[in-house]
Design an enzyme around this catalytic site. Structure first.
Site, PDB file in Angstrom:
ATOM      1  N   TYR A  59     -27.575 -22.636 -48.259  1.00  0.00           N
ATOM      2  CA  TYR A  59     -28.037 -21.251 -48.156  1.00  0.00           C
ATOM      3  C   TYR A  59     -26.806 -20.344 -48.062  1.00  0.00           C
ATOM      4  CZ  TYR A  59     -31.230 -17.577 -46.290  1.00  0.00           C
ATOM      5  OH  TYR A  59     -31.981 -16.446 -46.062  1.00  0.00           O
ATOM      6  N   ASP A  89     -24.370 -17.138 -48.807  1.00  0.00           N
ATOM      7  CA  ASP A  89     -24.315 -15.745 -49.211  1.00  0.00           C
ATOM      8  C   ASP A  89     -23.352 -15.638 -50.397  1.00  0.00           C
ATOM      9  OD1 ASP A  89     -26.067 -14.696 -47.350  1.00  0.00           O
ATOM     10  OD2 ASP A  89     -24.525 -14.531 -45.808  1.00  0.00           O
ATOM     11  N   ARG A 146     -41.529  -8.609 -48.289  1.00  0.00           N
ATOM     12  CA  ARG A 146     -40.860  -7.311 -48.220  1.00  0.00           C
ATOM     13  C   ARG A 146     -41.075  -6.544 -49.510  1.00  0.00           C
ATOM     14  NH1 ARG A 146     -34.797 -10.004 -47.647  1.00  0.00           N
ATOM     15  NH2 ARG A 146     -35.051 -11.435 -49.363  1.00  0.00           N
ATOM     16  N   ARG A 185     -28.409 -15.935 -38.847  1.00  0.00           N
ATOM     17  CA  ARG A 185     -27.872 -15.062 -39.890  1.00  0.00           C
ATOM     18  C   ARG A 185     -27.982 -13.586 -39.479  1.00  0.00           C
ATOM     19  NH1 ARG A 185     -27.735 -16.671 -45.198  1.00  0.00           N
ATOM     20  NH2 ARG A 185     -28.691 -14.741 -45.895  1.00  0.00           N
ATOM     21  N   ARG A 221     -37.643 -23.041 -51.723  1.00  0.00           N
ATOM     22  CA  ARG A 221     -38.602 -21.951 -51.732  1.00  0.00           C
ATOM     23  C   ARG A 221     -38.358 -21.142 -52.991  1.00  0.00           C
ATOM     24  NH1 ARG A 221     -43.026 -22.240 -49.183  1.00  0.00           N
ATOM     25  NH2 ARG A 221     -43.184 -20.001 -48.721  1.00  0.00           N
ATOM     26  N   GLU A 274     -42.262  -8.736 -52.853  1.00  0.00           N
ATOM     27  CA  GLU A 274     -41.697 -10.085 -52.902  1.00  0.00           C
ATOM     28  C   GLU A 274     -42.660 -11.074 -52.232  1.00  0.00           C
ATOM     29  OE1 GLU A 274     -37.531  -9.659 -51.980  1.00  0.00           O
ATOM     30  OE2 GLU A 274     -37.487 -11.712 -51.224  1.00  0.00           O
ATOM     31  N   ARG A 333     -27.596  -6.880 -31.501  1.00  0.00           N
ATOM     32  CA  ARG A 333     -26.578  -5.951 -30.998  1.00  0.00           C
ATOM     33  C   ARG A 333     -27.109  -5.087 -29.876  1.00  0.00           C
ATOM     34  NH1 ARG A 333     -25.665  -4.105 -36.459  1.00  0.00           N
ATOM     35  NH2 ARG A 333     -24.246  -5.590 -37.426  1.00  0.00           N
TER      36      ARG A 333
HETATM   37  N1  UDP Z   1     -36.083 -12.767 -40.530  1.00  0.00           N
HETATM   38  C1  UDP Z   1     -37.133 -12.375 -39.725  1.00  0.00           C
HETATM   39  N2  UDP Z   1     -37.588 -11.090 -39.792  1.00  0.00           N
HETATM   40  C2  UDP Z   1     -37.042 -10.180 -40.618  1.00  0.00           C
HETATM   41  C3  UDP Z   1     -35.948 -10.562 -41.437  1.00  0.00           C
HETATM   42  C4  UDP Z   1     -35.497 -11.873 -41.369  1.00  0.00           C
HETATM   43  O1  UDP Z   1     -37.672 -13.176 -38.970  1.00  0.00           O
HETATM   44  O2  UDP Z   1     -37.514  -9.037 -40.630  1.00  0.00           O
HETATM   45  C5  UDP Z   1     -35.638 -14.179 -40.451  1.00  0.00           C
HETATM   46  C6  UDP Z   1     -36.393 -15.052 -41.436  1.00  0.00           C
HETATM   47  O3  UDP Z   1     -36.546 -16.341 -40.856  1.00  0.00           O
HETATM   48  C7  UDP Z   1     -35.444 -15.108 -42.601  1.00  0.00           C
HETATM   49  C8  UDP Z   1     -34.104 -15.167 -41.888  1.00  0.00           C
HETATM   50  O4  UDP Z   1     -34.279 -14.294 -40.771  1.00  0.00           O
HETATM   51  O5  UDP Z   1     -35.665 -16.235 -43.414  1.00  0.00           O
HETATM   52  C9  UDP Z   1     -32.900 -14.765 -42.712  1.00  0.00           C
HETATM   53  O6  UDP Z   1     -33.080 -13.454 -43.170  1.00  0.00           O
HETATM   54  P1  UDP Z   1     -32.147 -12.837 -44.306  1.00  0.00           P
HETATM   55  O7  UDP Z   1     -32.430 -11.381 -44.351  1.00  0.00           O
HETATM   56  O8  UDP Z   1     -30.763 -13.303 -44.052  1.00  0.00           O
HETATM   57  O9  UDP Z   1     -32.763 -13.551 -45.574  1.00  0.00           O
HETATM   58  P2  UDP Z   1     -32.519 -13.344 -47.133  1.00  0.00           P
HETATM   59  O10 UDP Z   1     -32.195 -11.905 -47.348  1.00  0.00           O
HETATM   60  O11 UDP Z   1     -31.458 -14.320 -47.521  1.00  0.00           O
HETATM   61  O12 UDP Z   1     -33.851 -13.701 -47.717  1.00  0.00           O
END
Ligand code: UDP
Length: 367
Positions: free
Chosen positions: A352, A354, A278, A170, A247, A304, A174
């Site tokens: 999952y 978006d 976060r 996801r 979850r 969170e 880059r």
């Molecule tokens: N992830 C990570 N570090 C980060 C942000 C995301 O390892 O700083 C990984 C983690 O496994 C997470 C996944 O990337 O579940 C998807 O992140 P995304 O931001 O897409 O998750 P959402 O915002 O849907 O919770």
């Protein structure tokens, strides 16, 4: 029959489906078991700040049809998601890009970064089989250890080796100095919050709040031709094949009497020890200003915490590992036997998704 469609759940899938059905002249009733509309995209105004009550939502899409559609119901601001990772006080840019590589290794050019990652990737042989292997193969072990491992284990409550590889895909990787988290052509937050967007979608549609369809099935089934169910599919079947795993997330919200807590909408705490995943500072989704353009003096933050879902909690994320995917496919087969019920959304289809995919699926669902 009193209604053509009963829509269970007023989240994004339910609201878009309801809007489409009404536009086609159908008689629609929406049931919502919470006391507000919007599902998990719901926002609530606190001190002029639209607080994302069930977690940060940033709309992004590459799909013209979806973008045009949502813009009929809301104006979107120009917010671009650029989360910051905090690993024990070291700050890194996300998604993984040249700023991240520079901070991690001191490399300056894309070529140097690619060389470093190529070296570290060598430990993975063949196709990556799980999230850990996928991550190391994309960005190498150093980034995996500092920016992925701890966060992912907190977020999912599982080892990275036990999670599907697609989850980490996801995130873009880059070799440019571009901090935009998404590879999307269109991005933004609805002005006035997501609640206003949902209100506009549901304009003129009968919505009953605080009604749990599953407790009143017989009564409602008699009133409608077809049911669009957007709640958890296992709960619909009373968990008769077993419970799917989800979850859940708990938020600790604080209103602070300072204008700026962390200088960014999202800061990810990527170490294992910090208990939250976060912190969201909601005002930065709207550039720290109210709708009239005035600077906001206070701020609202949400820590969170991720947890394993148990009955009675709100499910947020499906756990799409092998065991759960297999169980879901059995529920799906059960669902397909019911000719008058369509399952939709993240919970109804255990996916999952978006927001843009959710909208697209709802637009494509047959009305
Ligand atoms: N992830 C990570 N570090 C980060 C942000 C995301 O390892 O700083 C990984 C983690 O496994 C997470 C996944 O990337 O579940 C998807 O992140 P995304 O931001 O897409 O998750 P959402 O915002 O849907 O919770």
């Amino acid at each position: 029959m009193q209604y053509d469609y009963l829509i269970v759940g007023s989240g994004l899938f339910g609201a878009v489906f309801a809007q489409q059905a009404r536009e086609k002249g159908k008689r629609v009733l929406v049931l919502e078991r919470r006391n507000h509309i919007g599902g998990n995209v719901y926002t609530e105004k606190v001190e002029g700040i639209n607080v994302h009550k069930y977690g940060a939502h940033i709309f992004h899409t590459n799909d013209d049809t979806v973008w045009k559609y949502v813009n009929r119901f809301a104006e979107f601001n120009r917010f671009t998601n650029s989360p910051v990772a905090n690993y024990k006080g070291e700050i890194y840019s996300l998604p993984f890009n040249m700023y991240t590589f520079n901070k991690m290794w001191g490399v300056v050019t894309p070529e140097e970064a690619a060389k470093k990652i190529a070296q570290q990737r060598q430990e993975i042989q063949g196709e990556p089989k799980n999230l850990e292997e996928q991550a190391i193969s994309l960005v190498g072990r150093d980034i995996f250890e500092k920016l992925i491992k701890g966060y992912t284990e907190k977020q999912w409550g599982r080892e990275c080796k036990d999670l599907p590889a697609f989850i980490i895909k996801r995130l873009p990787v880059r070799y440019t100095y571009d901090n935009n988290y998404f590879n999307a052509f269109y991005q933004g937050i609805p002005v006035g919050g997501y609640t206003r967007l949902i209100e506009n979608l549901l304009d003129g549609i009968e919505v009953r709040l605080g009604v749990d369809y599953l407790r009143h099935r017989i009564e409602y089934e008699q009133m409608v031709e077809k049911i669009i169910y957007t709640g958890p599919i296992d709960e619909f079947f009373d968990y008769r094949l077993g419970a799917l795993e989800y979850r859940s997330v708990r938020f600790e919200n604080e209103l602070l009497d300072i204008p700026n807590f962390q200088g960014n909408a999202a800061v990810n705490y990527t170490d294992r020890e910090t208990p939250w995943t976060r912190i969201i500072e909601h005002k930065w989704f709207e550039f720290g200003r109210d709708e009239q353009g005035n600077d906001l003096e206070k701020t609202v933050i949400s820590r969170e915490y991720s947890s394993e879902w148990k009955r009675g909690d709100e499910p947020y994320y499906p756990v799409n590992d092998e065991k759960n995917s297999e169980l879901y496919s059995r529920y799906k087969t059960e669902g397909e036997k019911l000719k008058n019920v369509v399952f939709g959304g993240r919970l109804g289809t255990y996916a999952y998704y978006d927001m843009d995919v959710t909208v697209k699926k709802a637009l494509e669902a047959e009305v």
